[in-house]
Design an enzyme around this catalytic site. Structure first.
Site, PDB file in Angstrom:
ATOM      1  N   LYS A   1       0.840  -1.200   0.000  1.00 33.45           N
ATOM      2  CA  LYS A   1       0.000   0.000   0.000  1.00 33.45           C
ATOM      3  C   LYS A   1       0.877   1.252   0.000  1.00 33.45           C
ATOM      4  O   LYS A   1       2.009   1.207   0.478  1.00 33.45           O
ATOM      5  CB  LYS A   1      -0.865   0.019   1.271  1.00 33.45           C
TER       6      LYS A   1
ATOM      7  N   ARG B   1     -10.351 -11.576   1.794  1.00 30.97           N
ATOM      8  CA  ARG B   1     -11.201 -12.628   1.207  1.00 30.97           C
ATOM      9  C   ARG B   1     -10.500 -13.973   1.222  1.00 30.97           C
ATOM     10  O   ARG B   1     -11.136 -15.020   1.328  1.00 30.97           O
ATOM     11  CB  ARG B   1     -11.646 -12.196  -0.204  1.00 30.97           C
TER      12      ARG B   1
END
Ligand code: BES
Ligand code: MN
Ligand code: ZN
Length: 489
Positions: free
Chosen positions: A265, A339
């Protein structure tokens, strides 16, 4: 650990009012009507309350707001806190009034003259929730938490009303503490330790270690933790307060820190990713609440605890991993890790506990913040009835929750060239493709909700019932859902 105040409920005793040292709260209706106890205050203060009620200032005060009168004549109190309260009090008004008193009390002891008011326990609840502060890492003294005493008719009954709310406040504080905690302290191991401690209130706790997960074939979850020295874990909290029915399952994303991994990120704002275990934090808070109030329901909470770090051992974009279910996943972006964690925990929950329904919570996508901001969590469900019940519970609790679509049409966005599925679907419908991914690990007939709480778990401005920071969003709604639909009586 931050613990909510434990309010004291006492019978109305008019003669004790003048001598109370601290702050005294009274209620005045919009028409200027006051109860018996407030009338005593009015007399001691030489009719100051009556005068206030006749002013434009009072007229302009919104319901449940608070006006401070300092150094009242005839009383030992330092302040009288006047709340404008309609005769027909709603739960919202009561909680807001409590929250406003929590702020106005400023750490002093507070006596609330509730009298015959119907919502004494809700006022105390609002007070307790709003008085949270996370001061654990400041070396200055923690802000003083005042005691609160509620003087009410039928105090015993009010105290009984409050007991389950006290359990909720404790659950909410537990969640907020976990979510606010920095990642160098709340490692996966420390998180598991704090959950282990819930044994003392009657929860059954089991931990799956990496070797257990390897045996189960949970390579989707395990891949996420490969770059971190902190071991990945699944912690299972079981509350068996019901009969012999199958449990309801709550599943939480517990990424203790999300750097993005090799798909790292940007630096700006990355510190916020200490809250990426927010889903697990809410599951833990709900389980604590259920145990403390001895809910007559069977509920199992499962949290996947991992850290997503870049490293020589970290998983790469392009890697293919096999989930416990058996489906293979192409990892396009290592930052879509939540996920991957949930895929295996969801599958394990269904295989092991055969739940009657399942709700997972996750700070899953930035896209849900673009869609719904910080006011609503995204609700994705394969079951209209469960979804309706949850949204009803969330609405009553004023925890924003907005239904979002699931649709097979989105599945083509996550088709993989080389594996069964890929973990990202591009920018379009980012929150929905994440939900579609999760649904692949939910059995056909399993009533299920995915709550994307990325926008609501931690907020930079204060809300009605929480200061800045971790909100504890969802603990009240999920507790209410269980209370209303999954408890035997
Ligand atoms: N934990 C983040 C989502 C998130 C973003 C939570 C902002 C709270 C605030 C999640 O793991 C993530 O990185 N999602 C990516 C997915 C993308 C790579 C498909 C995102 O939302 O950008
Ligand atoms: Mn991520
Ligand atoms: Zn994440």
């Amino acid at each position: 650990m931050n613990v909510p105040v434990k309010p004291k409920f006492i019978e109305t005793d008019l003669d004790a009012i003048a001598d109370f040292e601290g702050k005294v709260a009274v209620f005045i209706s919009p028409k200027g009507q006051i109860g018996l106890a407030a009338r005593r205050v009015n007399r001691l203060m030489k009719r100051s309350l009556t005068r206030l009620a006749e002013t434009q200032l009072f007229e302009d005060m919104p319901n449940a707001s608070c006006h401070v009168m300092s150094m009242p004549a005839g009383m030992k109190a330092t302040e009288v806190l006047v709340i404008k309260m309609p005769k027909r009090v709603t739960v919202d008004d009561a909680r807001l009034a409590g929250a406003n008193l929590g702020k106005a009390a400023g750490g002093a002891n507070l006596l609330i003259l509730n009298g015959a008011g119907k919502c004494a326990s809700e006022i105390a609840f609002g007070f307790a929730l709003r008085q949270y502060s996370f001061h654990d890492h400041k070396t200055s003294d923690a802000p003083k938490q005042g005691n609160i005493t509620v003087m009410a008719n039928q105090a015993e009954e009010v105290a009984r009303d409050y007991a389950p709310k006290s359990a909720i406040a404790e659950g909410v504080f537990f969640t907020r503490d976990l979510v606010n905690e920095p990642a160098n302290i709340l490692t996966t191991t420390e998180f598991a330790k704090r959950l282990e401690a819930l044994k003392s209130i009657g929860l059954k706790i089991t931990t799956l270690e990496e070797k257990d997960m390897e045996k189960l074939g949970m390579h989707s979850l395990l891949g996420v933790g490969h770059g971190s020295p902190s071991p990945s874990k699944i912690v299972i909290m079981e509350w068996d307060g019901g009969g012999d029915e199958q449990p309801f399952a709550l599943v939480g994303k517990g990424v203790v820190f999300d750097t993005g991994g090799i798909s790292i990120k940007p630096a700006a704002g990355m510190e916020e990713m200490t809250m990426d275990m927010g889903g697990a934090g809410v599951v833990a808070g709900v389980m604590k609440t259920l145990a403390l109030r001895k809910a007559k329901a069977n509920v199992v909470g499962l949290v996947g605890l991992v850290e997503n770090m870049p490293d020589g051992n970290a998983q790469r974009p392009g890697d293919v991993v096999k989930s416990m279910k058996g489906d293979t996943i192409e990892v396009i972006n290592t930052d879509a890790e939540g996920r991957l964690v949930l895929a295996d925990v969801l599958w394990y929950a269904q295989e092991t506990y055969k739940p009657t329904g399942m709700i997972n919570l996750a700070t899953l996508t930035g896209a849900i913040i673009i869609g719904l901001g910080h006011e609503n969590a995204g609700v994705f469900s394969n079951n209209d009835e469960l979804s309706r019940k949850f949204i009803k519970a969330a609405t009553v609790e004023r925890e924003g929750a907005w239904r979002m679509p699931l649709d097979k049409a989105y599945d083509k966005l996550i088709d993989s060239r080389i594996a069964d599925i890929k973990n990202t679907g591009g920018r379009a419908a980012g929150s929905i493709t994440a939900a579609q991914f999760l649904q692949r690990f939910v059995k056909e007939d399993m009533p299920w909700i995915h709550l994307d709480i990325a926008g609501v778990a931690l907020i930079k401005s204060e809300t009605t019932l929480a200061p800045k920071g971790a909100t504890g969003w969802g603990v009240r709604a999920l507790n209410r859902l269980i209370a209303d639909h999954y408890e035997t009586d």
